[in-house]
Design a protein around this motif. Sequence first.
Motif: not given
Length: 270
Positions: A129-136, A138-151, A223-227
């Motif tokens: 929907x064009x909310x690039x800032x909110x997506x970025x 959220x992506x950074x948060x979730x990617x950090x979580x996944x990377x932490x576990x996989x690390x 973030x959830x409110x935005x989604x």
Amino acid sequence: MPTLRISDAAVVAYDDAGQGPLIVLVHGSPGTSRAWQPVAERLATRFRVITPNLPGYGGTTPRPGDGPGDSSYAAGLIEALTAEVGPPLVLGGHSYGGAVALITTLRGRVTPQALALFEPVAVPVLAAVGDAEAFAAAQALFEGYCTAFEGGDPEAARIMVDYWFGAGALDQMPAPIREYLIAHTGHNVGDVRATFRDPYSVAALRGLSMPVLCVHGSRSVAMMVKIVEAIASHAPRGIIRKLEKANHAMTTTHPDAVAALIAELADGSG
């Protein structure tokens, strides 16, 4: 617990309660169909409520290692189950289950008369929907979580739990719940990865012809409110509801209110 064999290698297990018009509710990650039990008990006096277990949970076979990396495998299980039990009056989901319910409906093989999404973690909707800032963010948060576990971080679950429920939330949880979340972090990471591969578009959201109830809590993360707002504002019959004093755990902490919203949606769609 009933099971449905999808193929020689795949089985979906589910809970089945009550009689009446069919409601199908999809649980979040990590979790099982029993996460919906308090809500299902309240609805089962008037409805048949089926709560399937997603891949790898509660007796349902895991997603194959060479299978699709998005949520389409989970959606396929919902499609197979509803082909067996009949089309749902309401298809609902919470958290990751909300994303699965949304993707299932967008695929078009299951057409519920209404869709109920309780804090769906359909993060790529923000980009669609064009909310690039909110997506970025959220992506950074979730990617950090996944990377932490996989690390190799044994308590990477803390990142997610504290994000949803506040600093120190994991430590304050009862030991069995805390241990479960830590033990199933790998499953959750797989579901998170799948969610970020799910395709969304404004055109697809606008093609949802049924009522689409989108719910967030008054204590939920921004973030959830935005989604929720993104989905409901683009679905032609989108509905936004805010549960007071609720956060991401609303299906557990507010079962009366959640059941009432689903029943109201069903009554208006039947």
